[in-house]
Every structure is written in C-alpha cells, then in structure tokens.
Design an enzyme around this catalytic site. Structure first.
Site, short mmCIF file in Angstrom:
data_model
loop_
_atom_site.label_atom_id
_atom_site.label_comp_id
_atom_site.label_asym_id
_atom_site.label_seq_id
_atom_site.Cartn_x
_atom_site.Cartn_y
_atom_site.Cartn_z
N TYR A 158 6.59 25.95 22.25
CA TYR A 158 5.26 25.43 22.59
C TYR A 158 5.45 24.32 23.64
O TYR A 158 6.01 23.27 23.34
CB TYR A 158 4.62 24.90 21.31
N LYS A 162 4.30 29.55 24.01
CA LYS A 162 2.92 29.20 24.29
C LYS A 162 2.95 28.04 25.27
O LYS A 162 3.53 26.99 24.97
CB LYS A 162 2.20 28.76 23.02
#
Lengths: 310, 310, 310, 310
Positions: B141, B169
């Site tokens: 992330y 992400k």
C-alpha cells in the site's frame, strides 16, 4: 502519590530512556534495571519512558505497559517519570496513560497524531480534550520530522492555559521556534520548555530553557547533567568544554551510515559496549551489523566523553 | 477457506469500507450490516476493511478486531475481504493479521510504518519479513501523504517476487508512478495493481490497471462498478458520462471546508443522508457540524449520481 | 582594494540590507544613502547587499547592478561589502560578481541554484567551479526554505578547503545543523560561520559562532551590535535583556498576517515609520495595506527596542 | 501576426524543445535548426521554447533572447510558438515576453515565482497583473516540484476568467489534480489543459485533456503525435501499443543514475545519438560522462521506439 510538577516545574536533564530488548518481543528487564541505576547515578532530573529514543511506536502495547510499570517500580518516586503516550488513537493514548497513572508515573507526553494530519484548530481541540481526560498532567511534544504535523507556537500558547498541560518538549531542532517559545512564556516560569536535540541543549538553557531530553544521557548521564548545570550557572568556559564532548558524540556515534535511524543504531551499539543492553533495536528498525558495531566500539573508545565519563 | 487470490487475481472495485460508529468507542454494527449489504448489492468485487477511508489508525485495537470478525462473518466468503494491518509495530500488524486469518479474511494490506521512516532497503527488508510471517497474502500500500515514506517502484519490483505478495494499492495520486508500475508489471498479469483515488480509477483501468479502491463506493457502489466495467470494455463514451458523476461527487462532497479530512467528513455526512451511519468520525477526527451537514445534504441531493444511483 | 577577509575573517553583525524602491522599477537612492548611513552609524561590521532580505531574486538585473555599485560607493571601503549572487544561471551569478568586483565589493554570497535541485555531489561541484571563476571570495549560503536544497554539512566541509570559499551563512534556523558546523570547524577559526535568523544570533555567538546576518538591524542596527557584543563578552545578563527586545520585534513586527513574506512586509513597514524608505516591496511581493501599516506603526512605537534605540 | 489561440485553442503535442548548446555560453544554432525541422517533420502541433526541458532558468538572459528569436524565425508561423517566461522577477518575465512578442511568438508560459513562495491570493494577484501587462496570451504552468508552490485548482479557476489567460500546463504528475481541472473546465473547451509528463499524456487525453508537453518528442516526435492521435480517436489498442514505447523510453532513458536531472541527462544523451546536439547540459547541470553516454546509446538502440521511429 505522584510528584507535583505543577508546584515544582520540571527542570534539568530528563533522558528519553532507551528501550532494551532481549529479543524482538521481550523486554530486557535486567538491562533496564541496570540502565535506570546508571541514569539515577548520573544525577538525571527525571526519566522519560517511551519517547522517540525509546522507540515508542514500535513496541507492542503489552510490552509498553510492562515497561511503564517496571520503570515506575524501579524509580520508585525518586525522580519524576514521564511516559510517552503518543498514538494515532486517542483511546490507546488514554489506555497507556491509565497504566502510567496506576503505576505511579508523574506525567505523560504526547505528540500530535501522526497518520491523519490535523490542522491547527483540530490539534488544539485534540490536545485540550486529551488533557481533560488524562489522569496525569500532560507535556506537549513537538516532533514534526516524525509526525508530519507541527505544533505551532499559537497552538502551544492557547493550550498552555489548560490546567493539566504543564509544558512543551520541542524536538524540531528549530532555534527560532524554541526561542519564540521562550519569549512567549517569559512570564510563565511554571510552563516547562524542554529541548529535544542534545546538540542544542546548552544553548537552549543559556537562553532560558528549562532543560533537555538528551538521548546521549543513556550513555553518559553525568556529562549532560554537568553541561546543564554549567549552562544554568552561566559558566561559558565549562559549557564550551562539555559541548565539545556532546558534539563529538553526535559526530562519531550518531552519524554512521546514512539511515534515518543512524542515531538509534549508534546509541544502542554504544550502550552495548558500555554494558547497557545488547544493541538490539525494535522491529522494524534493525541494529547495526557486526562490522558497524565494531566501528562504533572503536569510535566510542576514542571519545573524550568516554575517557572522562565511562 | 480463503479465496485463492494468487490463482484468481483481485480485480475490480474494492471499496475501502467506512468504519461506522455508534459513539467514539462503539462500532455501529447494525449500520455496518446495512453498509455491507449495500456494497454487495452494488456489485463490488471485494471489500477492504480498515483502510485509510476506514480510519484504520484511529480505531482502538479491540474495535479493529471486532470489526474484522464482524465484516468477515457478514461477507461470508461471497467476495474477497482484505484487511488493513498498517502499523508502526510489526507485532501489532501480525496480531491483526492473525485475527483476520482466523476470521476468514482473504488477504491483508500494509503501508510502510509511519512514525520512524524507513529507507528503501529497510522497507524491502521490512515487507519481506512481514510477508514471511503473515498467515495471509499481502498487498502493498503506497500512501506517501499519510506515511511520509514512498514505496519506490524499485522496492515494489523487488518485493513482487515474494510468493506471498500479490499486488499494490497505490494512493499517491501520481499517474507517472502508477503508469510506471503498469509498464514494469506488463508481463505479470497476476500482480494486482489497484489505484486509490477514485478520480483516476477510470484512467488507470483504461491504461491497464486492475481496479480501484474507491471511497465513494461507500455511497454509490454501483456507479463505481459501472465505471470500472465501462473502462474494462473500452466504452469511452460511457466512461466520460460516469466520470462526470464521480468528479461531481469529488467537487461537491469531498472539498467542503479546508480540512485535511474534508474527504472523510463529507463522505460520512453523505452516507448519513443516505441512511448509512450517523456521520460520526473516529477521534481525533471530528464530524461536520450541523450546518455543514445540511450543506452536504443539499449538495448530495443535487448530484447526478444521487439522482441516478441513490 | 578589497578588504582581505581571508586574513581578517568576517565577524559581527552584517545586516542584509533592505532594497529600497521608489517604484517597482526604480531604486530609492536617497533612501539607500540614508539607510547605509544609519547602518554605519549603528556600528555594523559589514553590509550584505541583495540577500533574501534584500529581495534579491525579485530585482531586475540592471537594478541589481545599479544597487551594487551605489552601495559600494557609499560604503567606500569602511566596512566589508558582501554581494548576493544567488542565481539559477551560473553565468548570471558570474556577471553579478564581476560587477561587484569592479564596484569594490569585498566578497560574494551564493545559495544553491533554486529551480533545478542539485544533489550533494553536484552542489559541491557547482560551488567549487563557481569559486574557481569568481573574482571575489565566496561565502556559502544555506537557505533551504527558499532554495529547496540543503547544503549538507559534508558538502560545506568539503568546500571549505577551497581557497576562495571563506565561510557559511546558515539560514536554516536549525541549531543542530549550526552547532554541528561549529564543531566541524572548531580548528578553523578562519572559516566564518554566520547565522541568518536574528532570533538565534545570540545563542549562536554564545556557542562560538562568528556573528549574524540580522534583518532587524535595518531598523535598529545598534541593538544587534550590542547583542552581538554582549554575547562575545559572555555577558549573559545583557544578552537576556537585549534578546527580549529582539524577540519582541520578531513577535510584533514579523508575524502580522500569515504571509510567507510577513517578515519582509513588517520590516519594510517599520522602516518606513522610522524614516527609512516607503514600505514598498519589490514585485511580486506586495507591501502591507494602509490598515496593516498603521498596525505596524502602533506596534513599533510600543517596542522596547523603539524606546531604547530609535 | 501571431496565431489566434483564443479562437483556435491549442491542442496536441507541443514539445518542450531542448536547448542545444555548443558550449556553456553558446547556442548550437545549427543543431537547433535541425531539431526544429525534426519536430516539424514529426507533426507536432506547437513548440514550447524555454520550458523546464529547455533548461529555462539555467540559460543566461542574452542567450534566452537569442533562442526565442531564432526559434520564431525558424518556425516562421507554421505552428504556434510558446515561450517560457517563468522568473522570480516580474520585470524580467515581461522583458522576455516583449522579446517573444517582437520575434513573432504566439503565447507565453509562466510558472509561479520560485524563490519567495507566494500564497494562493498572492499568486492570483501576481498572474492577474502579469496577464494584464503581457503583450501575448499566457498559459499558466503548474510545476510544484521545481517552484515549491502549487497552483491550486481554485487559483486556476479564478484566473481563467482573465481574457489573456488561455490555459494550463500541469506538470504535477497528479492525476487527481488534472482530472479535477478537466471537470472544472468541462464547459470551457476554449481553456486549454495540457499535461506535462509524457507517461500520462495518453490517459490525460483519453479523459478529455487537450494534449501534452512531452519531452520525449524531442527524440521521437512522431511517436507522441501518433499516441495523441490514437487517444483522441479512442483507439485503445493503438494507445496501448504506443504507450508501451513511451514507457520503455521513460524506463530506459530517463532513469539512469539517481540524479534529479536524470531525465535531462538521458534525453540529451539520446538526442546526441540521434544526431541532435552533443548531449551537453547547461550549467549548473552536467551531461552524462562517456560511460553513461555509451550506456544510453546501447539502451536507445534497443528501444522499440528507436526501431520504429528513428
């Protein structure tokens, strides 16, 4: 009963105690006992548990609680114990503060929440509400390099009227900011202004600051106490002499490699050489490897501070 | 048994579920049930619990664990559940991951530690070790605005060879970075590349991205699913039509006031108008006051998305 | 013939002279004459033309050249004149330096190029080459808030061996950095270390620094000279008394409004009240409006420094 | 007579022309002639002289003026010529703009002043006043990595009502920002929105953007024109095919070493291999050394773009 830091404002050298570990998930309690004795013997004026130097945010909560209780028991009211409760979740901060209060700590210390950044008004509201709920007095902690968010002078001023907020620890390294705080609080000797970086502790005290949270005091507590004392006495010659030692430590021990955590790696490696812990850092931080450990050992033994204070 | 995201790489719209609260220390479980039904009914392809939109770091750990278990039970294996375990302490990340695994979640998501900043090599080592120990697959992330630390492209590339790391992400908003990742992984269709900001979800998918973690899907899940579908089909006219709705939401709902948390305040206020929760944020964040709530209500009801999808 | 700053290292208060303007494109030469007299009369130890306080980069080149020549003529060798040549184009820096040399200036001052950021090695190479070509000695200028790029301690150290580089002006405000420089150059009394922000001039000098480039000296040169003298004499009581005046100026005059240029706006407004210029700033900066001007006037007249030194 | 960019809004690929140098202080006019021919032959829709890729701020003013005149003469009205006038001094910006107007350029481009940072209101006032005085229409230029200051969406919106401000070039790389601008100007097709980074040109055009200022077009103008055309036609397959080439260029040519200026070093080295210039950068930037030059040559010759477009 906690020491009344409102009547007797905090002053002096309050080391941010290194958190000693046996392994990643176990405190080194024997080492901690020795370290606290070492610090007390060095004449420090307080103890700050779970500050940035104590690798606060890395330590799992159960270990933090264990450490708070252990440190308070060891200190046993001889000097004030401050406990870092900086967190992103106010509920967790409060939970740590309750442990601290139950354990007999004297105050807590909190920097701004460091995932979501708050604006100035939101910070004031956050700290005000926190101070309302805390079972212990609060010192504000300005640490923009780690929290992204600065505690502006205006925010500190506004918060200083809260009866449960007793001072500020500033680790920005910014002397304009710190001197601005000294000026703003010139008529509030009860509001404690401490400086984080040891490299500027002496000048901060010469200008009227109340002391420092000097990480190097984990190694040589007496050096920082002597420097603090010389500064409070206006003994500039002695300040100059001791400041050389402090700066030599910073140059030799804190700057090996170019890690964000070179300070912590070097500090703990040196402490290990001095018989304080094993050099280990809490994950995700990593200790120096054997080669760097050896380098630190050699550098340490060449320090004037080592020759004088070890 | 968890969904095998290695064999069936994650794709589509995976909303970062808002964390609904009855009061500061209590989850709104009834609201959460309704929200999960709302999302499932909207056709989302997965659920991301305790992301930034889920106010992850603000929520006390016991509540995080309760939410993970509750969400997994509600979803009951119908779509993949991803759980945010971003933390400053690896031990706490692991502890959350174990709860997630036990509850039947399918994967976890972790951003870099966000108090002490790690260098590139340290980050690679951190995530590698974390992935070794995790009981579930990991999505990286990238969230530099909140963690200070960027996950460089080189770090993602190196980590992508770990069998337990399945994707990234990216919430940087930086299309140069994201397109660089698309190029770097052009021969790795199994490595999922999701984009955070919903304003760029459509363009990311048009260029080959696998989907988005769109916060606005908490309000109008079907809109984002339709936009994702139009983009995967290369239906540019439909993309343009729906993108207008998404951008109108961003302009009207996420930008009231000039708070760092305007997005969260506006999202939760709108959700409350839609019957999803009460608008409350987790401390230290604060909800909009009544006047701003009213403004959001008026703006919301004027949205094309509201008229089409509410 | 220029003053030999290698044999007689620069020390003391070297004000960054404000650039006075009749209108956007015309220097106020009469005002400048008066200002230089005012500064000389205040006992300053040097003059720094076209520093940041001199709004260097805003001033069109022909005006910069006119100002350099005019200031040198007015000072006429009585004190060292330093000329700011900070630029993004080395050719333009050299061109300004040649004008300075021809006009009889004694040294030049340069911060890192501030559009394209250079890395540490590139900066060292840049300054080394610049110093090779300059007709006058060079002082390095660390000004990260304006240039984005920091001059690292390692870069300064390496550059300090260049025979044409005589010192550093540090405007970072970072006392850890400045004290690190004092330590690094403890055996190089010939390498001048000046501090920018006047709020930390006294503490910098107490710790061994050579002086300050104090903007407020444009208003009250004698105050800063007295403070410098008190600090060099180790007269801490006098330092404390004068530091209060300096900090009051900063709090009252430099912080009106929340502009990036509040310092410059307030300084020039105050100077106008003191009969030095008209308060005008160089475009794109704008002067305070009449109401703010009036506020500054009122605040100025309430200052201890005004009552003592005006 | 300049091309009327108000009636015929600028669209397409407008390369930021590299500034070719014989030596540090001399333009390579022969090379420039060849480069302009190369660009025109590649079908570009405009030419941007003295942008960031043109090393604008490094070039001494007399050379900038020479280049403006030379480029306008060479282009001779066939396509619009835009001239970068970004400066810290409005007087110097105006002076460059007058040269541009006299030489027959069609518009100018300006980023925020980059030494003193201006606030949002100050920026609006700055650009408004500049546009009032300019002899040519103005395109705003958002370039926060170099200027420190962001042109907020609100500022662009307010400035867009100025009759002499015709568009925005955004080099932030932030797709949320750029898509926000596309939405804000959805009813203003006359207000040109160009994107800087070539890695996101295609997606920007797919979402409604008007084109790109693609540095790589200095090497392969036709590639970027083809990509632009494919995007305007919604030919996603062709977009994907050409985007691979563009991303390969970025990965292979712009990322050698870890310089802030790796892009410029690699671009100019490649251009040299292609017979365009000698690889030289303007001081203080430095060209690649022979070994890196050789590496770039090898990488260049392996590119799909080279095989297709060289």
């Amino acid at each position: 009963m906690p020491i009344d830091l409102k009547m007797n404002p905090l002053k002096g050298v309050i080391p941010p105690m290194a958190t000693l570990l046996s392994d990643a998930n176990t405190l080194d309690l024997q080492g901690t006992t020795k370290l606290i004795d070492h610090l007390m013997h060095g004449g420090v004026h307080g103890l700050f548990v779970l500050g940035t130097t104590g690798e606060c945010t890395n330590i799992a909560y159960p270990m933090r609680k264990e450490l708070i209780e252990f440190a308070c028991r060891q200190v046993a009211g001889r000097i004030p114990v401050l406990v870092g409760i900086t967190d992103t979740s106010p509920a967790e901060s409060l939970s740590l503060a309750r442990v601290a209060a139950d354990a007999g700590a004297d105050a807590v210390v909190a920097a701004p929440p460091y995932y979501f950044g708050l604006g100035e008004r939101e910070l004031i509201s956050y700290f005000g509400r926190l101070a309302d709920q805390l079972p212990l007095p609060l010192y504000l902690y300005n640490m923009p390099s780690h929290t992204k968010t600065s505690l502006t002078g205006a925010a500190v001023l506004e918060l200083s009227s809260h009866p449960n907020i007793l001072g500020l620890k500033d680790s920005s390294g910014n002397a304009v900011y710190f001197n601005g705080m000294l000026y703003a609080f010139k008529d509030r000797p009860d509001f404690t202004l401490l400086v984080g970086p040891e490299e500027m502790m002496a000048s901060a005290v010469l200008m009227g600051g109340h002391g420092g949270v000097s990480g190097g005091a984990n190694m040589f507590p007496r050096l920082y106490v002597d420097l603090y004392t010389a500064a409070t006495q206006g003994n500039l010659q002695e300040v100059a002499r001791l400041q050389q030692m402090v700066m030599e430590i910073a140059a030799e021990i804190y700057a090996l490699g170019s890690y964000g955590s070179s300070f912590l790696k070097g500090l703990k490696a040196s402490m290990a050489v001095l018989g304080l812990g094993n050099g280990r850092l809490s994950p995700p931080l990593e200790a120096f490897d054997a080669q760097n450990m050896k380098q630190i050992e050699n550098r340490l033994k060449g320090l004037k501070a080592y020759q004088t204070y070890a």
